[in-house]
Design a protein around this motif. Structure first.
Motif, PDB file in Angstrom:
ATOM      1  N   ASN A 225      40.672 -38.776  -6.299  1.00 17.93           N
ATOM      2  CA  ASN A 225      40.717 -39.947  -5.413  1.00 17.93           C
ATOM      3  C   ASN A 225      41.655 -41.035  -5.934  1.00 17.93           C
ATOM      4  O   ASN A 225      41.707 -42.125  -5.368  1.00 17.93           O
ATOM      5  CB  ASN A 225      39.318 -40.513  -5.220  1.00 17.93           C
ATOM      6  N   GLN A 227      41.444 -42.576  -8.851  1.00 19.24           N
ATOM      7  CA  GLN A 227      40.819 -43.409  -9.876  1.00 19.24           C
ATOM      8  C   GLN A 227      41.145 -42.875 -11.269  1.00 19.24           C
ATOM      9  O   GLN A 227      41.228 -41.671 -11.486  1.00 19.24           O
ATOM     10  CB  GLN A 227      39.301 -43.446  -9.670  1.00 19.24           C
ATOM     11  N   TYR A 255      30.393 -41.399 -16.446  1.00 23.71           N
ATOM     12  CA  TYR A 255      30.816 -41.798 -15.099  1.00 23.71           C
ATOM     13  C   TYR A 255      29.568 -42.193 -14.307  1.00 23.71           C
ATOM     14  O   TYR A 255      28.998 -41.375 -13.586  1.00 23.71           O
ATOM     15  CB  TYR A 255      31.553 -40.643 -14.430  1.00 23.71           C
TER      16      TYR A 255
END
Length: 350
Positions: A225, A227, A255
């Motif tokens: 994505n 990130q 995470y």
């Protein structure tokens, strides 16, 4: 035929070094002089996401499954009940253990009281040595019986607790081995899962990169994505694979609230290498046609098309490394697209 192939090979080799003259520079264009600069060049590796904590939950008692609360792919909070097993037998064992403990405590209270009385009377000669020894032995035996009964009570309580199988950590269920209504036995596998917050990426590096990776303090993980996650727990293996001669590297990271990164996925790992002198040009100076990459170089009073071989592309700084085709001090057109438009317009007027 071999001569034809040799001629074609020689022609292709010459194409990489010969610059083709275009038109005289009739307009003023912004130019830039190429020079060596020190820049950190990251290496990008393909890495696979793995779980650092994974487990298979097994039955610690026997019984029939009466309820299953989670299924495959469900997120399970820590300590949540995964399934329930019938507990009548375990409940009966607990009641028996509690009764046995009460019985042994009563016997022990009587034995301790008698021992205290005999202990006071023995120095006065009212109690024989044999009776005193017998009272002492009964006091010790009854106290040990209470300890044994307490241990049996703890075991019975644990067996009862085992009828509700709980999640050992928060995570995602990957496998379910049983169905509701089945009778299970001790040690039978029930669920498998992994902690979806504490993960790691695993990738391979060539042996020449091992020394660099061992000195790194941080590695960036690029997700699908877009990130970027920074990780500092880097563990390069100090032994190589005998087949590929490459080294495995594990990078642990956390995470929290993970909803879009899963075990088994592929991600990019970016490792910054030591700064080294390189030739970088702006991306705007690049002219690409298919797989051919070129730049417009100023040669005396002419502008020539110069083929180049590219290396690392830095999207953040909008520049690209040139491995061959240019030298330090060469002057190139800054905006290749603008120059191409003007050159075509000039040709059209002719």
């Amino acid at each position: 035929m071999s001569r034809l192939y040799a001629s074609l090979s020689l022609f292709c080799a010459l194409c990489t070094v010969i610059s083709v003259p275009l038109i005289a520079a009739e307009h003023e264009f912004d130019t830039v002089t190429v020079a060596y600069t020190h820049q950190a060049q990251p290496r990008v590796f393909d890495a696979k996401v793995e779980a650092t904590k994974a487990a298979t939950v097994s039955a610690q008692t026997s019984g029939r499954i009466i309820n299953i609360h989670y299924d495959v792919n469900d997120l399970v909070p820590h300590g949540s009940a995964l399934l329930e097993i019938t507990n009548k037998e375990q409940g009966a064992e607990l009641a028996a253990a509690e009764a046995e403990l009460a019985k042994t405590e009563a016997v022990n209270n009587e034995a301790q009281a008698q021992f205290i009385r005999y202990k006071e009377l023995f120095p006065k000669g009212a109690i024989s040595k044999g009776a005193m020894d017998e009272a002492t032995a009964k006091a010790k035996t009854s106290a040990q019986a209470v300890s044994a009964a307490k241990a049996q009570l703890i075991k019975a309580k644990e067996n009862l607790n085992y009828t509700i199988v709980s999640a050992p950590f928060s995570g995602r269920v990957t496998q379910r081995f049983v169905e509701q209504g089945e009778t299970i036995s001790y040690g039978q596998a029930l669920f498998s899962g992994y902690d979806n917050e504490h993960l790691r990426v695993v990738f391979q590096i060539p042996q020449q990169d091992l020394a660099t990776l061992q000195q790194l303090e941080k590695i960036n993980i690029l997700l699908a994505n877009g990130q970027v996650i920074s990780a500092t727990d880097i563990n390069p293996f100090n032994f190589a694979d005998p087949q590929t001669h490459s080294h495995t590297v594990r990078v642990n990271f956390t995470y929290p609230n993970n909803t879009d990164l899963h075990v088994g996925q592929w991600v990019k790992v970016i490792a910054e290498q030591t700064s080294q002198p390189s030739l970088f040009i702006p991306l705007s100076a690049l002219h690409q046609v298919g797989d051919l990459s070129s730049i417009y170089r100023i040669n005396a009073d002419k502008v020539v098309l110069n083929q180049v071989r590219l290396g690392f592309i830095d999207q953040e700084k909008q520049q690209v490394e040139v491995l061959s085709g240019l030298m330090s001090g060469d002057e190139i057109i800054l905006d290749a697209a603008q120059y191409l438009i003007h050159s075509r317009a000039a040709k059209a007027k002719e």
